[in-house]
Design an enzyme around this catalytic site. Sequence first.
Site, PDB file in Angstrom:
ATOM      1  N   GLY A 207       6.558   2.572   0.972  1.00  0.00           N
ATOM      2  CA  GLY A 207       6.626   0.820  -0.346  1.00  0.00           C
ATOM      3  C   GLY A 207       7.859   1.351  -1.031  1.00  0.00           C
ATOM      4  O   GLY A 207       8.849   1.569  -1.197  1.00  0.00           O
ATOM      5  N   ASN A 208       7.439   0.357  -2.288  1.00  0.00           N
ATOM      6  CA  ASN A 208       8.468   0.434  -3.673  1.00  0.00           C
ATOM      7  C   ASN A 208       7.442   0.323  -5.469  1.00  0.00           C
ATOM      8  O   ASN A 208       6.592   0.373  -4.994  1.00  0.00           O
ATOM      9  CB  ASN A 208       9.183  -0.821  -3.705  1.00  0.00           C
ATOM     10  CG  ASN A 208       8.892  -2.401  -3.413  1.00  0.00           C
ATOM     11  OD1 ASN A 208       8.139  -1.970  -4.759  1.00  0.00           O
ATOM     12  ND2 ASN A 208       8.826  -2.373  -2.251  1.00  0.00           N
ATOM     13  N   HIS A 209       8.664   0.183  -5.560  1.00  0.00           N
ATOM     14  CA  HIS A 209       7.720   0.545  -7.593  1.00  0.00           C
ATOM     15  C   HIS A 209       7.155  -0.624  -7.731  1.00  0.00           C
ATOM     16  O   HIS A 209       6.708  -0.853  -8.903  1.00  0.00           O
ATOM     17  CB  HIS A 209       8.338   1.182  -8.147  1.00  0.00           C
ATOM     18  CG  HIS A 209       9.158   2.329  -7.884  1.00  0.00           C
ATOM     19  ND1 HIS A 209       8.069   3.088  -8.035  1.00  0.00           N
ATOM     20  CD2 HIS A 209      10.273   2.942  -7.633  1.00  0.00           C
ATOM     21  CE1 HIS A 209       8.861   4.813  -6.936  1.00  0.00           C
ATOM     22  NE2 HIS A 209       9.984   4.474  -7.339  1.00  0.00           N
ATOM     23  N   SER A 210       7.532  -2.113  -7.328  1.00  0.00           N
ATOM     24  CA  SER A 210       7.588  -3.413  -7.950  1.00  0.00           C
ATOM     25  C   SER A 210       5.217  -3.722  -8.280  1.00  0.00           C
ATOM     26  O   SER A 210       4.531  -2.512  -7.144  1.00  0.00           O
ATOM     27  CB  SER A 210       7.787  -4.442  -6.539  1.00  0.00           C
ATOM     28  OG  SER A 210       7.110  -5.692  -7.607  1.00  0.00           O
ATOM     29  N   ALA A 274       9.381  -7.284  -4.400  1.00  0.00           N
ATOM     30  CA  ALA A 274      10.009  -6.883  -3.673  1.00  0.00           C
ATOM     31  C   ALA A 274      10.001  -6.772  -2.433  1.00  0.00           C
ATOM     32  O   ALA A 274       8.748  -5.847  -1.720  1.00  0.00           O
ATOM     33  CB  ALA A 274       9.653  -4.926  -5.188  1.00  0.00           C
TER      34      ALA A 274
END
Length: 403
Positions: A207-210, A274
């Site tokens: 995943g990512n931090h969005s 994102a």
Amino acid sequence: MTLPSKHILLAVTGSIACYKAIDLASKLTQAGAKVDVILTTAAQKFVSPLAFQAVTGGAVYTDLWGNDAHILHVQLGEQADLLLVAPCTAETLAKLAHGHADNLLTVTALAARCPIAIAPAMDGGMWQNPAVQANVASLQARGVLFWGPAQGRMASGLVGVGRMLEPAELLERVRLFGARNGQWAGKKVVVTAGGTQEAIDPVRYIGNHSSGKQGFAVAQAALELGAQVTLISAPNSLPTPFGATRVDVRSAEQMLAAVLAHTAQADVLVMAAAVADYRPQHTLTQKVKREKQESLQLNLVRNADILLAVAEQKERTGYPGVTVGFAAESQDLLAHAQSKLERKKLDLMVANDITASDAGFFVETNRVILLGKDGSREELPLQSKLDVARALCQRILQLLSEA
Ligand code: PMT
């Protein structure tokens, strides 16, 4: 301040939900509306005029027979942008449905030139009673809006449909209603938000931090302008902006399919999500057991570039009309953003430095630079993501007017 210069006439009738009407009056005032209040005699058994004067600074009317009464009921209805009856008892509902004129509220409603919205509040099975439903139907046939009632616990302790909507829910409805003739009325706007999740096995993902906050703010800003908003969201727990159609997706591939489907007739696409550039080549069907594997090798393959796919669709069909991307960069912000603007054939690129502590992922604020395909650049100061979104929507409006 999403209701500046709106004049709301709040009529309060004799239900225990009156106490919520004070909070509603306060919220409307804080949102920038001018709020005048009508209290029926029965309402004054629950709440005082002073409570409303304290939170609105506006007038509180209680008496049909006071001075100037002969014009008051006409003036009130003429000056208001909306007559909101909250809470509205079964008794007042019946009076309104049958055109009674026995108090300031009912005569004002008869004289009103503005739209009327009703937030019903009644206990037990009263709401389902055929007499009440008949009154609702005749008012709806005359264009009166009904906001609620909600399912929940009522004063008697019974649980059922009859609770007045919460003040925050009514405020959202007033906002959306107030935007119906906005600059984006009739425009279809698609917004993406949040970080996609690329599955490794049934439990794990890349995943990512969005957090989705910036995208949700764009959806809110577009709703405030009266747009028809479809919000395509990667997983997050943010509340859906009232009035938006939410489409939940998880992976980049799912987002690709949803974006192409929903932009097929859209005027605007804003890609604030994102989106993962890579995903595991193979998603494992069973959870990897750490005991059995000392290490785990993942072979990642590239996801499709959604904005490029949109550009191809736009080439073929002309939709979406305007495409806006966001560039999340950690270095060489302008160069990378400019390159993506061109490569993805965008009309506008929103560049944000995601290494700044007060901008980019997760935080409530953002600092962006708008890059136009005409070479224009506009640096916006650090501000809330909602204010960034509002400024972005105004910039997009310019593009739409030039299109
Ligand atoms: O969600 P928040 O916590 O509020 O954070 C906001 C944000 C930092 C996520 C947001 O402001 C932002 O920058 N979103 C874009 C993040 C991103 O994917 O940027 P990018 O530079 O990797 O991609 C450029 C553009 O191409 C983006 O519009 C992206 O949606 C799009 N893209 C990316 C990959 C892909 N496979 N297809 C795409 O269309």
